[in-house]
Enzyme design. Sequence first.
Site, PDB file in Angstrom:
ATOM      1  N   ARG A  61      25.811  60.198 114.771  1.00  0.00           N
ATOM      2  CA  ARG A  61      26.419  61.013 114.030  1.00  0.00           C
ATOM      3  C   ARG A  61      27.021  62.054 114.745  1.00  0.00           C
ATOM      4  NH1 ARG A  61      25.919  59.327 108.592  1.00  0.00           N
ATOM      5  NH2 ARG A  61      24.023  57.961 108.518  1.00  0.00           N
ATOM      6  N   ASP A 132      34.138  55.377 106.504  1.00  0.00           N
ATOM      7  CA  ASP A 132      33.086  55.960 105.431  1.00  0.00           C
ATOM      8  C   ASP A 132      31.665  55.307 105.526  1.00  0.00           C
ATOM      9  OD1 ASP A 132      32.390  57.164 102.946  1.00  0.00           O
ATOM     10  OD2 ASP A 132      32.924  55.397 101.756  1.00  0.00           O
ATOM     11  N   CYS A 187      40.124  77.997 100.203  1.00  0.00           N
ATOM     12  CA  CYS A 187      39.667  78.210  98.669  1.00  0.00           C
ATOM     13  C   CYS A 187      39.643  79.425  98.376  1.00  0.00           C
ATOM     14  CB  CYS A 187      38.302  77.428  98.856  1.00  0.00           C
ATOM     15  SG  CYS A 187      38.222  75.537  99.049  1.00  0.00           S
ATOM     16  N   CYS A 197      31.453  71.646  87.506  1.00  0.00           N
ATOM     17  CA  CYS A 197      30.455  70.483  87.865  1.00  0.00           C
ATOM     18  C   CYS A 197      29.297  70.656  86.800  1.00  0.00           C
ATOM     19  CB  CYS A 197      29.841  70.746  89.199  1.00  0.00           C
ATOM     20  SG  CYS A 197      28.364  69.506  89.671  1.00  0.00           S
ATOM     21  N   CYS A 213      24.472  64.902  91.811  1.00  0.00           N
ATOM     22  CA  CYS A 213      25.943  64.584  91.881  1.00  0.00           C
ATOM     23  C   CYS A 213      26.099  63.340  90.959  1.00  0.00           C
ATOM     24  CB  CYS A 213      26.298  64.269  93.012  1.00  0.00           C
ATOM     25  SG  CYS A 213      28.327  63.929  93.230  1.00  0.00           S
ATOM     26  N   CYS A 241      32.849  59.982  90.252  1.00  0.00           N
ATOM     27  CA  CYS A 241      33.250  61.202  89.184  1.00  0.00           C
ATOM     28  C   CYS A 241      34.203  61.902  90.142  1.00  0.00           C
ATOM     29  CB  CYS A 241      31.948  62.359  89.279  1.00  0.00           C
ATOM     30  SG  CYS A 241      32.247  63.824  88.326  1.00  0.00           S
TER      31      CYS A 241
END
Length: 315
Positions: A61, A132, A187, A197, A213, A241
Site C-alpha cells: 500500500r 478501488d 475546506c 454525519c 459509517c 451513504c
Amino acid sequence: MNPVAARHTALVKQLSRKLGFDYCGIARAATLDEDARRLEKWLNKGYHGTMVYMERYFDLRIDPRKLVPGAQSVITLLMNYFPARKQRADSYRISKYAYGRDYHRVIKKKLKQLLKSLQEQIGKIQGRGFVDSAPVLERAWAVRSGLGWVGKNGNLITRQQGSFLFIATLITDLELVYDDPFAKDYCGTCTRCIDACPTQAILPDKIIDASRCISYYTIELKAHIYPQEAEGKWKDWIFGCDICQDVCPWNRFSRVSQEADLEPVPEILDFSTQEWEQLTEEKFVELFGHTPLKRAGWEGLQRNIRLIKKNQTNF
C-alpha cells in the site's frame, strides 16, 4: 525537461481524455512515508472495524514499486459519476456511485485500453491498473498528482467538480513529467460534513471512523444486528451513504457524467420503498447483478430494509 518524457506525458493525458477520464495527474513513484504512519495509526485505533483486508499488504500500500517492479510513475485518473436524476422521494436510498454498472469493470477496462495503447505507441513498458479494490492509497496519489485535496470527510475534492469522482491508478515503469502536488486545503473552517454525519463517523484531523459509517453498516458489516448506538441513525439508506458529499459546498460544481456505461439503472431511480421490499432474489440478480449493489447482495439489502423498518417502529 526530458523531451521524450514530455512527449510520453502528453500522450498519456491525450489518451486518458479520449477514454473518458475527466482528470489525469502524474506523480513520481516513491514510498508514502507520512501516509504510512497515518494508516498504521488508523489501523491500530481499530477504525477499520471488521474490514480485516485493510490490514493486509501494508508494504504494498505504501510503496507502488512493490506492486510494479521498476515503477517510476503513478498515473491517477478521475472519472465523474454524478447522475442527471435523483431517486424518487418515496424510496430507500442508494449511494450515487452505485446507480450504474459496476465501476470496477467499466474503469478497469479503460485502464487496460490505456496501457495497451501506450505499449503500442511507445514500446515495451510494464504497468498495472487499479480501481478501488487493490492495496493502493489512491487519494494520497491524487493529491501528489495535483488533482485535489482530501476533505474533512475523507473524500478527494476537486475545485472544478467537487467529489463525485471515481479514482483509478495506473502504475508504470514509464518515465514521465510529474505534476506538482496539490498544496492547499480549501475546506477552511467549514464543518458541514462533520455536522451532518448522523453517526459521528467523521473525526478531527480528517480521520474517518469507518466502523461507524453508514456505508460500513449497510455494505461491509455482515452481522444481522447493528451496534445499538447506531440504530435508527441512518434513516432510509440501504446501500452506502452520500450525506457528507451532498452537504459539501464544493459539490455545487458537480456536472452530470457523460460516461454511458455509468448511466443509472432505471429501477434504482424509480423503485418505491414497496418495490424494494417486494424484490425477489431472482429479480435482484436480473436487474442489479451488474451493479455495485451485488456487493451487499439481495440478502444484505433485505436485511437493511428490515432493520430500517424495525427502527421506524421503535422510534
